[in-house]
Design a protein around this motif. Structure first.
Motif, PDB file in Angstrom:
ATOM      1  N   VAL A 139       0.831  -1.204   0.000  1.00  0.00           N
ATOM      2  CA  VAL A 139       0.000   0.000   0.000  1.00  0.00           C
ATOM      3  C   VAL A 139       0.862   1.248   0.000  1.00  0.00           C
ATOM      4  O   VAL A 139       2.027   1.216   0.383  1.00  0.00           O
ATOM      5  CB  VAL A 139      -0.962   0.023   1.220  1.00  0.00           C
ATOM      6  N   SER A 140       0.266   2.355  -0.398  1.00  0.00           N
ATOM      7  CA  SER A 140       0.983   3.628  -0.399  1.00  0.00           C
ATOM      8  C   SER A 140       1.314   4.038   1.041  1.00  0.00           C
ATOM      9  O   SER A 140       0.451   4.012   1.910  1.00  0.00           O
ATOM     10  CB  SER A 140       0.116   4.713  -1.045  1.00  0.00           C
ATOM     11  N   PRO A 141       2.560   4.432   1.277  1.00  0.00           N
ATOM     12  CA  PRO A 141       2.934   4.883   2.624  1.00  0.00           C
ATOM     13  C   PRO A 141       2.549   6.338   2.889  1.00  0.00           C
ATOM     14  O   PRO A 141       2.677   6.823   4.021  1.00  0.00           O
ATOM     15  CB  PRO A 141       4.459   4.724   2.620  1.00  0.00           C
ATOM     16  N   LEU A 142       2.079   7.029   1.853  1.00  0.00           N
ATOM     17  CA  LEU A 142       1.806   8.462   1.974  1.00  0.00           C
ATOM     18  C   LEU A 142       0.442   8.715   2.611  1.00  0.00           C
ATOM     19  O   LEU A 142      -0.532   8.047   2.286  1.00  0.00           O
ATOM     20  CB  LEU A 142       1.842   9.123   0.593  1.00  0.00           C
ATOM     21  N   THR A 143       0.389   9.705   3.482  1.00  0.00           N
ATOM     22  CA  THR A 143      -0.898  10.130   4.029  1.00  0.00           C
ATOM     23  C   THR A 143      -1.641  10.924   2.959  1.00  0.00           C
ATOM     24  O   THR A 143      -1.045  11.351   1.963  1.00  0.00           O
ATOM     25  CB  THR A 143      -0.721  11.024   5.263  1.00  0.00           C
ATOM     26  N   SER A 144      -2.930  11.156   3.171  1.00  0.00           N
ATOM     27  CA  SER A 144      -3.702  11.911   2.182  1.00  0.00           C
ATOM     28  C   SER A 144      -3.162  13.336   2.043  1.00  0.00           C
ATOM     29  O   SER A 144      -3.131  13.898   0.957  1.00  0.00           O
ATOM     30  CB  SER A 144      -5.184  11.930   2.544  1.00  0.00           C
ATOM     31  N   ARG A 145      -2.696  13.918   3.139  1.00  0.00           N
ATOM     32  CA  ARG A 145      -2.142  15.283   3.081  1.00  0.00           C
ATOM     33  C   ARG A 145      -0.814  15.295   2.317  1.00  0.00           C
ATOM     34  O   ARG A 145      -0.561  16.209   1.525  1.00  0.00           O
ATOM     35  CB  ARG A 145      -1.952  15.829   4.497  1.00  0.00           C
ATOM     36  N   GLU A 146       0.011  14.272   2.522  1.00  0.00           N
ATOM     37  CA  GLU A 146       1.271  14.188   1.779  1.00  0.00           C
ATOM     38  C   GLU A 146       1.003  14.004   0.285  1.00  0.00           C
ATOM     39  O   GLU A 146       1.694  14.598  -0.552  1.00  0.00           O
ATOM     40  CB  GLU A 146       2.126  13.028   2.324  1.00  0.00           C
ATOM     41  N   GLN A 147       0.001  13.220  -0.056  1.00  0.00           N
ATOM     42  CA  GLN A 147      -0.377  13.070  -1.456  1.00  0.00           C
ATOM     43  C   GLN A 147      -0.840  14.404  -2.028  1.00  0.00           C
ATOM     44  O   GLN A 147      -0.489  14.765  -3.153  1.00  0.00           O
ATOM     45  CB  GLN A 147      -1.497  12.034  -1.590  1.00  0.00           C
ATOM     46  N   GLN A 148      -1.631  15.129  -1.250  1.00  0.00           N
ATOM     47  CA  GLN A 148      -2.147  16.427  -1.701  1.00  0.00           C
ATOM     48  C   GLN A 148      -1.003  17.404  -1.966  1.00  0.00           C
ATOM     49  O   GLN A 148      -0.990  18.108  -2.984  1.00  0.00           O
ATOM     50  CB  GLN A 148      -3.097  16.982  -0.625  1.00  0.00           C
ATOM     51  N   LEU A 197       4.221   8.898  -8.730  1.00  0.00           N
ATOM     52  CA  LEU A 197       3.466   8.781  -9.980  1.00  0.00           C
ATOM     53  C   LEU A 197       3.637   7.400 -10.597  1.00  0.00           C
ATOM     54  O   LEU A 197       2.674   6.774 -11.027  1.00  0.00           O
ATOM     55  CB  LEU A 197       3.909   9.859 -10.977  1.00  0.00           C
ATOM     56  N   ASP A 198       4.877   6.908 -10.626  1.00  0.00           N
ATOM     57  CA  ASP A 198       5.152   5.597 -11.218  1.00  0.00           C
ATOM     58  C   ASP A 198       4.369   4.492 -10.501  1.00  0.00           C
ATOM     59  O   ASP A 198       3.963   3.509 -11.124  1.00  0.00           O
ATOM     60  CB  ASP A 198       6.650   5.271 -11.161  1.00  0.00           C
ATOM     61  N   ARG A 199       4.206   4.637  -9.203  1.00  0.00           N
ATOM     62  CA  ARG A 199       3.528   3.590  -8.433  1.00  0.00           C
ATOM     63  C   ARG A 199       2.020   3.827  -8.305  1.00  0.00           C
ATOM     64  O   ARG A 199       1.327   3.050  -7.672  1.00  0.00           O
ATOM     65  CB  ARG A 199       4.163   3.491  -7.041  1.00  0.00           C
ATOM     66  N   GLY A 200       1.549   4.921  -8.911  1.00  0.00           N
ATOM     67  CA  GLY A 200       0.110   5.187  -8.902  1.00  0.00           C
ATOM     68  C   GLY A 200      -0.405   5.677  -7.561  1.00  0.00           C
ATOM     69  O   GLY A 200      -1.584   5.530  -7.250  1.00  0.00           O
ATOM     70  N   TRP A 201       0.471   6.276  -6.759  1.00  0.00           N
ATOM     71  CA  TRP A 201       0.055   6.775  -5.445  1.00  0.00           C
ATOM     72  C   TRP A 201      -0.581   8.153  -5.516  1.00  0.00           C
ATOM     73  O   TRP A 201      -1.153   8.634  -4.546  1.00  0.00           O
ATOM     74  CB  TRP A 201       1.248   6.822  -4.493  1.00  0.00           C
TER      75      TRP A 201
END
Length: 202
Positions: A139-148, A197-201
């Motif tokens: 799973v993506s290790p990024l939080t929703s805020r980090e993704q934003q 981006l490559d991993r679709g996160w």
């Protein structure tokens, strides 16, 4: 019984080719085509498709966000993601949003038609190679805020500009960028964006 289809892809040539291939099948009928993600729900409400075939990367909103909207507003319409971008993170996010299937665009026409039929029957269809990659990637290790914050960073600009756009303090933006860089195992903002981006996160 004829299966009514909605096609959503921002590339008109791809959309037309998909429509032509699918309509060769006697039990499939394309009832609507749109080129933007934010047109999907309106088209589904107007044309009552059984299955929507959505690309991931579209203007307006992406296919994953459009999937979530469809599940809420037109729950009778099943969703099959058909995309060029077979990224593990996309598959996980699409399924979380309520997609019933996920295949890549180089799927042979016969298999694509079969995937449509299976999704229409209530079955889940997932590209097997991509399913394996997704399990391996985790799973993506990024939080929703980090993704934003990373999404805002894609457009470029300073931390100050991103902070103004996201209504955050500049320090908070820097902290989220730093966390995202650490979690992606990279050393720069650009590398973190590329990995995500490559991993679709994103």
């Amino acid at each position: 019984m004829t299966i009514r289809l909605l096609l959503a892809d921002d590339q008109a040539l791809v959309r037309g080719a998909l429509a032509a291939l699918l309509e060769l099948e006697s039990d499939l009928e394309v009832v609507a085509e749109v080129g933007r993600g934010d047109q999907v729900v309106a088209a589904a409400l107007e044309h009552a498709p059984n299955v929507a075939l959505l690309d991931v990367e579209m203007p307006g909103i992406d296919g994953i966000a459009a999937t979530a909207e469809l599940r809420t507003q037109v729950p009778s319409c099943r969703v099959l993601i058909v995309t060029t971008f077979g990224r593990p993170g996309y598959l996980r996010r699409a399924l979380d949003a309520g997609a019933d299937g996920f295949v890549v665009k180089d799927t042979p026409a016969r298999q694509l038609a079969d995937a449509v039929r299976r999704v229409n029957m209530g079955l889940r269809v997932v590209d097997p190679t991509l399913a394996t990659e997704t399990l391996t990637a985790g799973v993506s290790p990024l939080t929703s805020r980090e993704q934003q914050v990373l999404r805002a960073a894609v457009a470029g600009g300073t931390a100050g500009r991103m902070a103004a756009t996201l209504h955050l303090s500049e320090g908070t933006v820097r902290n989220h960028l730093s966390a995202a860089i650490g979690k992606t195992g990279t050393t720069t903002r650009a590398e973190a964006i590329r990995i995500a981006l490559d991993r679709g996160w994103l």
